[in-house]
Design a protein around this motif. Structure first.
Motif, PDB file in Angstrom:
ATOM      1  N   PRO A 288      44.771  50.283  33.637  1.00  0.00           N
ATOM      2  CA  PRO A 288      44.551  51.607  34.233  1.00  0.00           C
ATOM      3  C   PRO A 288      45.689  52.580  33.973  1.00  0.00           C
ATOM      4  N   ARG A 289      46.873  52.069  33.650  1.00  0.00           N
ATOM      5  CA  ARG A 289      48.014  52.939  33.407  1.00  0.00           C
ATOM      6  C   ARG A 289      47.922  53.645  32.071  1.00  0.00           C
ATOM      7  N   THR A 290      47.160  53.052  31.131  1.00  0.00           N
ATOM      8  CA  THR A 290      47.055  53.632  29.787  1.00  0.00           C
ATOM      9  C   THR A 290      45.636  54.053  29.438  1.00  0.00           C
ATOM     10  N   GLY A 291      44.631  53.516  30.140  1.00  0.00           N
ATOM     11  CA  GLY A 291      43.248  53.797  29.793  1.00  0.00           C
ATOM     12  C   GLY A 291      42.826  53.134  28.508  1.00  0.00           C
ATOM     13  N   ASP A 292      43.497  52.051  28.114  1.00  0.00           N
ATOM     14  CA  ASP A 292      43.184  51.356  26.867  1.00  0.00           C
ATOM     15  C   ASP A 292      43.226  49.855  27.116  1.00  0.00           C
ATOM     16  N   SER A 293      42.688  49.089  26.162  1.00  0.00           N
ATOM     17  CA  SER A 293      42.774  47.641  26.274  1.00  0.00           C
ATOM     18  C   SER A 293      44.223  47.230  26.432  1.00  0.00           C
ATOM     19  N   ALA A 294      44.471  46.303  27.338  1.00  0.00           N
ATOM     20  CA  ALA A 294      45.834  45.953  27.710  1.00  0.00           C
ATOM     21  C   ALA A 294      46.613  45.396  26.527  1.00  0.00           C
ATOM     22  N   ARG A 295      47.873  45.793  26.456  1.00  0.00           N
ATOM     23  CA  ARG A 295      48.824  45.231  25.493  1.00  0.00           C
ATOM     24  C   ARG A 295      49.858  44.471  26.311  1.00  0.00           C
ATOM     25  N   THR A 296      49.836  43.171  26.199  1.00  0.00           N
ATOM     26  CA  THR A 296      50.677  42.326  27.031  1.00  0.00           C
ATOM     27  C   THR A 296      51.068  41.095  26.242  1.00  0.00           C
ATOM     28  N   ASP A 297      52.183  40.462  26.643  1.00  0.00           N
ATOM     29  CA  ASP A 297      52.610  39.247  25.951  1.00  0.00           C
ATOM     30  C   ASP A 297      51.939  38.003  26.499  1.00  0.00           C
ATOM     31  N   LEU A 298      51.022  38.162  27.463  1.00  0.00           N
ATOM     32  CA  LEU A 298      50.239  37.039  27.956  1.00  0.00           C
ATOM     33  C   LEU A 298      48.843  37.085  27.349  1.00  0.00           C
ATOM     34  N   ALA A 299      48.433  35.975  26.761  1.00  0.00           N
ATOM     35  CA  ALA A 299      47.058  35.865  26.266  1.00  0.00           C
ATOM     36  C   ALA A 299      46.104  35.529  27.395  1.00  0.00           C
ATOM     37  N   GLN A 300      46.622  34.874  28.435  1.00  0.00           N
ATOM     38  CA  GLN A 300      45.770  34.400  29.520  1.00  0.00           C
ATOM     39  C   GLN A 300      46.595  34.242  30.783  1.00  0.00           C
ATOM     40  N   ALA A 301      45.986  34.509  31.919  1.00  0.00           N
ATOM     41  CA  ALA A 301      46.637  34.284  33.209  1.00  0.00           C
ATOM     42  C   ALA A 301      45.643  33.636  34.157  1.00  0.00           C
ATOM     43  N   THR A 302      46.049  32.560  34.794  1.00  0.00           N
ATOM     44  CA  THR A 302      45.257  31.883  35.810  1.00  0.00           C
ATOM     45  C   THR A 302      45.997  31.983  37.133  1.00  0.00           C
ATOM     46  N   VAL A 303      45.311  32.425  38.170  1.00  0.00           N
ATOM     47  CA  VAL A 303      45.902  32.539  39.502  1.00  0.00           C
ATOM     48  C   VAL A 303      45.124  31.652  40.460  1.00  0.00           C
ATOM     49  N   ILE A 304      45.858  30.917  41.282  1.00  0.00           N
ATOM     50  CA  ILE A 304      45.283  30.082  42.324  1.00  0.00           C
ATOM     51  C   ILE A 304      45.685  30.711  43.647  1.00  0.00           C
ATOM     52  N   ALA A 305      44.713  30.976  44.512  1.00  0.00           N
ATOM     53  CA  ALA A 305      44.954  31.759  45.722  1.00  0.00           C
ATOM     54  C   ALA A 305      44.139  31.197  46.885  1.00  0.00           C
ATOM     55  N   PRO A 306      44.427  31.638  48.110  1.00  0.00           N
ATOM     56  CA  PRO A 306      43.609  31.199  49.241  1.00  0.00           C
ATOM     57  C   PRO A 306      42.189  31.733  49.215  1.00  0.00           C
ATOM     58  N   ASP A 307      41.911  32.704  48.360  1.00  0.00           N
ATOM     59  CA  ASP A 307      40.621  33.389  48.360  1.00  0.00           C
ATOM     60  C   ASP A 307      40.200  33.674  46.925  1.00  0.00           C
ATOM     61  N   ALA A 308      38.902  33.544  46.631  1.00  0.00           N
ATOM     62  CA  ALA A 308      38.421  33.683  45.268  1.00  0.00           C
ATOM     63  C   ALA A 308      38.541  35.108  44.747  1.00  0.00           C
ATOM     64  N   VAL A 309      38.233  36.106  45.564  1.00  0.00           N
ATOM     65  CA  VAL A 309      38.328  37.488  45.112  1.00  0.00           C
ATOM     66  C   VAL A 309      39.787  37.864  44.889  1.00  0.00           C
ATOM     67  N   MET A 310      40.662  37.410  45.766  1.00  0.00           N
ATOM     68  CA  MET A 310      42.092  37.634  45.579  1.00  0.00           C
ATOM     69  C   MET A 310      42.558  37.068  44.241  1.00  0.00           C
ATOM     70  N   ALA A 311      42.127  35.852  43.919  1.00  0.00           N
ATOM     71  CA  ALA A 311      42.520  35.237  42.653  1.00  0.00           C
ATOM     72  C   ALA A 311      42.048  36.069  41.474  1.00  0.00           C
ATOM     73  N   GLU A 312      40.815  36.572  41.535  1.00  0.00           N
ATOM     74  CA  GLU A 312      40.265  37.402  40.466  1.00  0.00           C
ATOM     75  C   GLU A 312      41.109  38.658  40.247  1.00  0.00           C
ATOM     76  N   VAL A 313      41.431  39.349  41.333  1.00  0.00           N
ATOM     77  CA  VAL A 313      42.207  40.588  41.247  1.00  0.00           C
ATOM     78  C   VAL A 313      43.611  40.314  40.720  1.00  0.00           C
ATOM     79  N   TYR A 314      44.262  39.320  41.311  1.00  0.00           N
ATOM     80  CA  TYR A 314      45.661  39.063  40.962  1.00  0.00           C
ATOM     81  C   TYR A 314      45.813  38.505  39.551  1.00  0.00           C
ATOM     82  N   ALA A 315      44.816  37.769  39.055  1.00  0.00           N
ATOM     83  CA  ALA A 315      44.894  37.281  37.677  1.00  0.00           C
ATOM     84  C   ALA A 315      44.918  38.439  36.693  1.00  0.00           C
ATOM     85  N   LYS A 316      44.101  39.446  36.936  1.00  0.00           N
ATOM     86  CA  LYS A 316      44.112  40.621  36.055  1.00  0.00           C
ATOM     87  C   LYS A 316      45.447  41.348  36.132  1.00  0.00           C
ATOM     88  N   CYS A 317      45.944  41.535  37.360  1.00  0.00           N
ATOM     89  CA  CYS A 317      47.220  42.244  37.526  1.00  0.00           C
ATOM     90  C   CYS A 317      48.360  41.491  36.845  1.00  0.00           C
TER      91      CYS A 317
END
Length: 369
Positions: A288-317
């Motif tokens: 959202p900061r650039t309005g373009d496909s993300a450029r990041t040094d991570l190919a993948q992120a997995t988050v484990i959380a107390p809640d499924a929606v939280m995990a979904e949001v935080y994995a993207k962040c």
């Protein structure tokens, strides 16, 4: 435990532990949610909301609840997570369902590292947010949580946003995208905004199905929706979750053995790629900061959380913020979460409360935080 899988929301939905009487209900529930929440169906309620941008729209409870939760995370992350990128996705060429796009070379068409074959595997020993295996591979675990908590489980509070927003400069911009009235369920989108609920709709729908099953007496089970997975209870043999290698999804990058119910989500910048009309390769994780496909040094992120929606949001962040800032941001935002990131060179980076979720770090990998 009983296993089942079916197609919905442009991915494979898999269930484990749901009795036969629940199978038809699971299919009906996901079909109903897709019919209301899809950006690609012109008659969906979400499409009608987007066409009403600039004016008031009276939403059904389903749409209002999903968007309200997405909006809370939008505000909590000061726009780093955004459900208001529909117009941006269309501009980038993602204006129709993924299977209709021109895939980029090497893209297998799955929606993320754990889609397609992934979730198929809850029934066949394959993957959901990785691979789930049962049967003596780990000792019995104590199910102390259920992964079903709602918005009040997020923790971390909303304070000190400036230290957690990943460099977003204009917080007021994200707060003006939509007005939501909980009394009337009225939604008013800014005229230039369209909603894309994407992955959060899958996670929310899976979480609600799990909640209903648990209320009906199903004490242990799992629901996977592409890269999103919710576990509740724990089988006598324990859970084993394999986190898929983003380039070779039939293999594990690492594994974990949760000791309690949890929500697990994986975001990948490797899959779901397409060529836009100009021939440029895009992927579905938009910054959202650039309005373009993300450029990041991570190919993948997995988050484990107390809640499924939280995990979904935080994995993207976490993926957007990258290998250094992502784990540190996650620990500041909610110390009850854990993260496993995969860099483009294949090395792993860890962060958060790994011990709670039975994640074993390898000496060759990096711990941040």
């Amino acid at each position: 435990m009983e296993n089942d899988s079916f197609r919905a929301m442009n991915t494979t939905i898999a269930t484990q532990g749901l009795p036969v009487r629940w199978r038809a209900q699971a299919r009906s529930w996901f079909a109903f949610a897709e019919a209301q929440l899809s950006r690609f169906l012109p008659d969906s309620e979400l499409s009608k909301l987007n066409r009403a941008a600039g004016g008031p729209f009276l939403a059904t409870p389903l749409l209002y609840q999903v968007l309200a939760e997405a909006d809370r995370y939008h505000r909590e992350t000061v726009g780093l997570f955004s459900p208001y990128l529909g117009r941006v996705m269309e501009r980038l060429g993602y204006g129709e369902s993924f299977e209709r796009l021109s895939p980029a070379e090497g893209n297998d068409g799955s929606s993320c590292c754990a889609d397609g074959a992934a979730a198929e595997g809850i029934a066949h020993g394959g993957r959901i947010a990785g691979r789930i295996e049962l049967g003596g591979k780990v000792p019995a675990a104590d199910a102390r949580g259920d992964g079903l908590a709602g918005a009040d489980a997020r923790g971390g509070g909303l304070a000190d946003r400036n230290t957690r927003n990943g460099g977003l400069a204009n917080a007021s911009e994200c707060f003006s995208a939509a007005e939501l009235d909980p009394g009337s369920r009225a939604i008013r989108l800014r005229a230039d905004v369209a909603v894309d609920l994407g992955g959060i709709a899958k996670g929310w729908t899976a979480r609600h199905l799990a909640k209903l099953a648990r209320q009906d007496g199903v004490r242990t089970g799992a629901v996977g929706a592409g890269g999103d997975l919710i576990l509740w209870g724990c089988p006598p043999e324990g859970w084993r979750i394999g986190v898929a290698d983003p380039w070779r999804p039939e293999r594990d990058a690492t594994s974990l053995t949760p000791r309690r119910g949890a929500g697990i989500a994986t975001s990948s910048a490797v899959k779901r790629r397409w060529q836009d009309r100009g021939g440029s390769v895009r992927h579905h994780l938009v910054d959202p900061r650039t309005g373009d496909s993300a450029r990041t040094d991570l190919a993948q992120a997995t988050v484990i959380a107390p809640d499924a929606v939280m995990a979904e949001v935080y994995a993207k962040c976490a993926l957007l913020l990258g290998a250094d800032e992502g784990p540190a941001w996650l620990e500041r935002t909610n110390p009850r979460c854990a993260m496993i990131g995969v860099r483009y060179d294949g090395s792993l980076v860890y962060g958060g409360d790994l011990q709670t979720y039975g994640i074993e770090e390898r000496a060759s990998d990096e711990r941040i935080g």
